[in-house]
Motif scaffolding. Structure first.
Motif, PDB file in Angstrom:
ATOM      1  N   ASP A  14       1.269   9.992  -5.662  1.00 56.93           N
ATOM      2  CA  ASP A  14       0.828   8.616  -5.917  1.00 56.93           C
ATOM      3  C   ASP A  14       1.582   7.641  -5.025  1.00 56.93           C
ATOM      4  N   ALA A  15       2.871   7.817  -4.905  1.00 53.06           N
ATOM      5  CA  ALA A  15       3.686   6.924  -4.088  1.00 53.06           C
ATOM      6  C   ALA A  15       3.287   7.040  -2.619  1.00 53.06           C
ATOM      7  N   ARG A  16       3.013   8.251  -2.145  1.00 51.60           N
ATOM      8  CA  ARG A  16       2.615   8.462  -0.750  1.00 51.60           C
ATOM      9  C   ARG A  16       1.275   7.796  -0.464  1.00 51.60           C
ATOM     10  N   ARG A  17       0.327   7.946  -1.396  1.00 54.99           N
ATOM     11  CA  ARG A  17      -0.983   7.333  -1.219  1.00 54.99           C
ATOM     12  C   ARG A  17      -0.876   5.823  -1.126  1.00 54.99           C
ATOM     13  N   GLU A  18      -0.047   5.238  -1.977  1.00 51.71           N
ATOM     14  CA  GLU A  18       0.108   3.791  -1.976  1.00 51.71           C
ATOM     15  C   GLU A  18       0.803   3.303  -0.710  1.00 51.71           C
ATOM     16  N   SER A  19       1.778   4.056  -0.201  1.00 54.17           N
ATOM     17  CA  SER A  19       2.498   3.622   0.991  1.00 54.17           C
ATOM     18  C   SER A  19       1.636   3.733   2.237  1.00 54.17           C
ATOM     19  N   GLU A  20       0.639   4.619   2.252  1.00 52.30           N
ATOM     20  CA  GLU A  20      -0.216   4.800   3.416  1.00 52.30           C
ATOM     21  C   GLU A  20      -1.463   3.933   3.361  1.00 52.30           C
ATOM     22  N   ARG A  21      -1.658   3.233   2.292  1.00 52.06           N
ATOM     23  CA  ARG A  21      -2.864   2.434   2.150  1.00 52.06           C
ATOM     24  C   ARG A  21      -2.886   1.333   3.208  1.00 52.06           C
ATOM     25  N   GLY A  22      -3.989   1.246   3.952  1.00 57.88           N
ATOM     26  CA  GLY A  22      -4.144   0.215   4.957  1.00 57.88           C
ATOM     27  C   GLY A  22      -3.662   0.612   6.333  1.00 57.88           C
ATOM     28  N   ASP A  23      -2.983   1.740   6.463  1.00 59.35           N
ATOM     29  CA  ASP A  23      -2.514   2.180   7.773  1.00 59.35           C
ATOM     30  C   ASP A  23      -3.647   2.871   8.523  1.00 59.35           C
ATOM     31  N   VAL A  24      -3.690   2.666   9.822  1.00 62.51           N
ATOM     32  CA  VAL A  24      -4.655   3.365  10.658  1.00 62.51           C
ATOM     33  C   VAL A  24      -3.987   4.647  11.147  1.00 62.51           C
ATOM     34  N   PRO A  25      -4.617   5.795  10.929  1.00 69.10           N
ATOM     35  CA  PRO A  25      -4.020   7.044  11.383  1.00 69.10           C
ATOM     36  C   PRO A  25      -3.835   7.051  12.899  1.00 69.10           C
ATOM     37  N   GLY A  26      -2.816   7.750  13.344  1.00 70.28           N
ATOM     38  CA  GLY A  26      -2.512   7.799  14.767  1.00 70.28           C
ATOM     39  C   GLY A  26      -3.635   8.374  15.598  1.00 70.28           C
ATOM     40  N   TRP A  27      -4.350   9.378  15.065  1.00 64.39           N
ATOM     41  CA  TRP A  27      -5.416   9.993  15.852  1.00 64.39           C
ATOM     42  C   TRP A  27      -6.543   9.020  16.108  1.00 64.39           C
ATOM     43  N   VAL A  28      -6.747   8.061  15.209  1.00 64.44           N
ATOM     44  CA  VAL A  28      -7.796   7.054  15.426  1.00 64.44           C
ATOM     45  C   VAL A  28      -7.405   6.157  16.597  1.00 64.44           C
TER      46      VAL A  28
END
Length: 62
Positions: A14-28
């Protein structure tokens, strides 16, 4: 999250999902930058590459 709303303990997922919310993945970003570079190079080098290709085809076909 529902678990946070009802007071249940949070999991590391849950904490990981919340911290990554809104980030654009590097591969994109890499994909978009590569597409931009290819487009820019094609714009300037397109006629020269077409000429090279035509010359190569004509020399092979006789």
């Amino acid at each position: 999250m529902l678990a946070a709303a009802i007071g249940a303990p949070r999991t590391p997922a849950d904490a990981r999902r919340e911290s990554e919310r809104g980030d654009v993945p590097g591969w994109v970003l890499i994909t978009l930058m590569t597409a931009g570079l290819v487009t820019a190079l094609w714009k300037f080098a397109g006629p020269a590459l077409t000429g090279l290709f035509d010359t190569a085809i004509h020399s092979v076909s006789g």
